[in-house]
Design a protein around this motif. Structure first.
Motif, PDB file in Angstrom:
ATOM      1  N   MET A   1      12.230  18.741   3.911  1.00 46.35           N
ATOM      2  CA  MET A   1      13.052  17.565   4.104  1.00 46.35           C
ATOM      3  C   MET A   1      12.456  16.415   3.308  1.00 46.35           C
ATOM      4  N   PHE A   2      13.334  15.580   2.777  1.00 42.89           N
ATOM      5  CA  PHE A   2      12.904  14.424   2.012  1.00 42.89           C
ATOM      6  C   PHE A   2      12.829  13.201   2.923  1.00 42.89           C
ATOM      7  N   ILE A   3      11.863  12.358   2.676  1.00 43.75           N
ATOM      8  CA  ILE A   3      11.730  11.099   3.396  1.00 43.75           C
ATOM      9  C   ILE A   3      12.550  10.073   2.636  1.00 43.75           C
ATOM     10  N   ASP A   4      13.639   9.631   3.231  1.00 45.03           N
ATOM     11  CA  ASP A   4      14.597   8.798   2.505  1.00 45.03           C
ATOM     12  C   ASP A   4      14.273   7.310   2.549  1.00 45.03           C
ATOM     13  N   LYS A   5      13.100   6.967   3.079  1.00 45.12           N
ATOM     14  CA  LYS A   5      12.671   5.575   3.102  1.00 45.12           C
ATOM     15  C   LYS A   5      11.542   5.374   2.104  1.00 45.12           C
ATOM     16  N   LYS A   6      11.262   4.143   1.784  1.00 49.89           N
ATOM     17  CA  LYS A   6      10.219   3.823   0.812  1.00 49.89           C
ATOM     18  C   LYS A   6       8.855   4.250   1.323  1.00 49.89           C
ATOM     19  N   VAL A   7       8.100   4.973   0.468  1.00 46.53           N
ATOM     20  CA  VAL A   7       6.751   5.420   0.804  1.00 46.53           C
ATOM     21  C   VAL A   7       5.776   4.825  -0.206  1.00 46.53           C
ATOM     22  N   ILE A   8       4.698   4.228   0.277  1.00 41.31           N
ATOM     23  CA  ILE A   8       3.728   3.603  -0.608  1.00 41.31           C
ATOM     24  C   ILE A   8       2.309   4.021  -0.215  1.00 41.31           C
ATOM     25  N   ILE A   9       1.377   3.884  -1.153  1.00 41.11           N
ATOM     26  CA  ILE A   9      -0.019   4.241  -0.929  1.00 41.11           C
ATOM     27  C   ILE A   9      -0.813   2.988  -0.555  1.00 41.11           C
ATOM     28  N   ALA A  10      -1.710   3.140   0.437  1.00 39.24           N
ATOM     29  CA  ALA A  10      -2.579   2.042   0.853  1.00 39.24           C
ATOM     30  C   ALA A  10      -3.972   2.599   1.117  1.00 39.24           C
ATOM     31  N   GLU A  11      -4.905   1.707   1.416  1.00 37.79           N
ATOM     32  CA  GLU A  11      -6.277   2.110   1.738  1.00 37.79           C
ATOM     33  C   GLU A  11      -6.523   1.919   3.227  1.00 37.79           C
ATOM     34  N   PHE A  12      -7.000   2.971   3.887  1.00 37.07           N
ATOM     35  CA  PHE A  12      -7.255   2.893   5.325  1.00 37.07           C
ATOM     36  C   PHE A  12      -8.509   2.078   5.605  1.00 37.07           C
ATOM     37  N   ILE A  13      -8.421   1.229   6.634  1.00 36.24           N
ATOM     38  CA  ILE A  13      -9.567   0.404   7.033  1.00 36.24           C
ATOM     39  C   ILE A  13     -10.115   0.855   8.386  1.00 36.24           C
ATOM     40  N   LYS A  14      -9.289   0.779   9.424  1.00 37.90           N
ATOM     41  CA  LYS A  14      -9.756   1.129  10.766  1.00 37.90           C
ATOM     42  C   LYS A  14      -8.570   1.405  11.683  1.00 37.90           C
ATOM     43  N   ARG A  15      -8.865   2.044  12.807  1.00 34.45           N
ATOM     44  CA  ARG A  15      -7.846   2.346  13.819  1.00 34.45           C
ATOM     45  C   ARG A  15      -8.386   1.917  15.179  1.00 34.45           C
ATOM     46  N   PRO A  16      -8.066   0.714  15.618  1.00 35.72           N
ATOM     47  CA  PRO A  16      -8.628   0.210  16.872  1.00 35.72           C
ATOM     48  C   PRO A  16      -8.102   0.906  18.127  1.00 35.72           C
ATOM     49  N   ASN A  17      -6.912   1.475  18.051  1.00 39.56           N
ATOM     50  CA  ASN A  17      -6.386   2.235  19.182  1.00 39.56           C
ATOM     51  C   ASN A  17      -5.442   3.314  18.680  1.00 39.56           C
ATOM     52  N   ARG A  18      -4.879   4.089  19.588  1.00 35.41           N
ATOM     53  CA  ARG A  18      -4.073   5.251  19.190  1.00 35.41           C
ATOM     54  C   ARG A  18      -2.853   4.886  18.365  1.00 35.41           C
ATOM     55  N   PHE A  19      -2.273   3.721  18.618  1.00 35.66           N
ATOM     56  CA  PHE A  19      -0.981   3.388  18.030  1.00 35.66           C
ATOM     57  C   PHE A  19      -1.051   2.434  16.842  1.00 35.66           C
ATOM     58  N   GLN A  20      -2.207   1.846  16.607  1.00 32.04           N
ATOM     59  CA  GLN A  20      -2.326   0.834  15.558  1.00 32.04           C
ATOM     60  C   GLN A  20      -3.461   1.167  14.599  1.00 32.04           C
ATOM     61  N   ALA A  21      -3.261   0.799  13.357  1.00 29.58           N
ATOM     62  CA  ALA A  21      -4.311   0.915  12.353  1.00 29.58           C
ATOM     63  C   ALA A  21      -4.215  -0.281  11.428  1.00 29.58           C
ATOM     64  N   TYR A  22      -5.287  -0.520  10.699  1.00 27.15           N
ATOM     65  CA  TYR A  22      -5.296  -1.571   9.685  1.00 27.15           C
ATOM     66  C   TYR A  22      -5.532  -0.932   8.320  1.00 27.15           C
ATOM     67  N   VAL A  23      -4.752  -1.381   7.349  1.00 30.76           N
ATOM     68  CA  VAL A  23      -4.859  -0.862   5.987  1.00 30.76           C
ATOM     69  C   VAL A  23      -4.919  -2.034   5.013  1.00 30.76           C
ATOM     70  N   LYS A  24      -5.355  -1.725   3.782  1.00 27.38           N
ATOM     71  CA  LYS A  24      -5.345  -2.724   2.715  1.00 27.38           C
ATOM     72  C   LYS A  24      -4.238  -2.369   1.748  1.00 27.38           C
ATOM     73  N   LEU A  25      -3.326  -3.287   1.552  1.00 31.88           N
ATOM     74  CA  LEU A  25      -2.191  -3.081   0.666  1.00 31.88           C
ATOM     75  C   LEU A  25      -2.059  -4.302  -0.244  1.00 31.88           C
ATOM     76  N   ASN A  26      -2.136  -4.052  -1.531  1.00 29.17           N
ATOM     77  CA  ASN A  26      -2.061  -5.148  -2.518  1.00 29.17           C
ATOM     78  C   ASN A  26      -3.070  -6.252  -2.227  1.00 29.17           C
ATOM     79  N   GLY A  27      -4.275  -5.832  -1.829  1.00 23.58           N
ATOM     80  CA  GLY A  27      -5.344  -6.776  -1.566  1.00 23.58           C
ATOM     81  C   GLY A  27      -5.273  -7.478  -0.228  1.00 23.58           C
TER      82      GLY A  27
END
Length: 230
Positions: A1-27
């Motif tokens: 199956m194709f993902i019909d929404k926009k997909v972008i690459i980022a850098e993973f930083i941390k995951r403080p809990n099960r449902f949330q994470a922090y990433v670096k995108l465009n600085g």
């Protein structure tokens, strides 16, 4: 199956809990939603590449879902909503040989006190109940489930056993959300009770399937069947 929404690459930083994470995108550091309650520790490593799916919804707190990560150049999809969609597509395309005879495919069907991912049936009245489990844990090409204790998963297996005893077809399909997999096993070191339930289900006549996926940045599809070691 194709993902019909926009997909972008980022850098993973941390995951403080099960449902949330922090990433670096465009600085910029931003919070994203993680659609998987599993641990995913070997995938979500600080500094690693991850894939984000854009979710344009004014009621959401975050603009992106973190749907996959790179591990040694392998893309591992971690979206817990994906496995049922991939299996639904595979069932309709008759890619699961043992289940190809079922032409009526229904999602999220209740049977007695149980609710299964799929109810399959055909024109001669045969019925089959299928549970799907997404697999994201892998070590040296060997995949295992679960990556966190799951009493709910164990109960699903016991419910499938009861369904089989009543004369219906029953199975569990482990969808390994990555490619180049050697085999699949229950992760006894993480949850021995689940492994014992899976072996009991097999002895009780419940079908056990394991399939790897072909995965890209904007697609995932069921691919090859994988050896099962119980």
């Amino acid at each position: 199956m194709f993902i019909d929404k926009k997909v972008i690459i980022a850098e993973f930083i941390k995951r403080p809990n099960r449902f949330q994470a922090y990433v670096k995108l465009n600085g910029e550091e931003l919070m994203v939603h993680v659609p998987n309650t599993g641990r995913c520790r070997e995938i979500l490593v600080p500094g690693s590449k991850v894939l984000l799916r854009e979710e344009v919804n004014p009621t959401r707190k975050t603009l992106y879902d973190l749907i996959a990560g790179y591990k040694d150049n392998k893309i591992i999809n971690i979206d817990s909503q994906i496995p049922n969609k991939v299996v639904d597509e595979a069932l309709k395309n008759k890619k699961i040989g043992h289940l190809a005879k079922y032409n009526i495919i229904q999602r999220e069907k209740t049977f007695g006190n149980s609710r299964f991912d799929f109810k399959l049936s055909n024109d001669i009245g045969e019925e089959y109940y299928l549970e799907v489990k997404g697999v994201t844990f892998e070590v040296d090409g060997k995949s295992m489930f679960p990556d966190a204790p799951t009493d709910r998963g164990r109960k699903h297996l016991l419910e499938l056993i009861e369904t089989k005893k009543m004369g219906f077809g029953a199975g569990v399909l482990f969808l390994i959300q990555m490619d180049k997999i050697k085999n699949f096993s229950p992760y006894d070191d993480m949850d021995k009770a689940f492994g014992d339930a899976l072996r009991l289900a097999y002895k009780s006549g419940v079908n056990i399937f394991a399939y790897e996926c072909e995965v890209g940045e904007n697609f995932i599809t069921l691919n090859n069947q994988v050896e099962i070691i119980l």
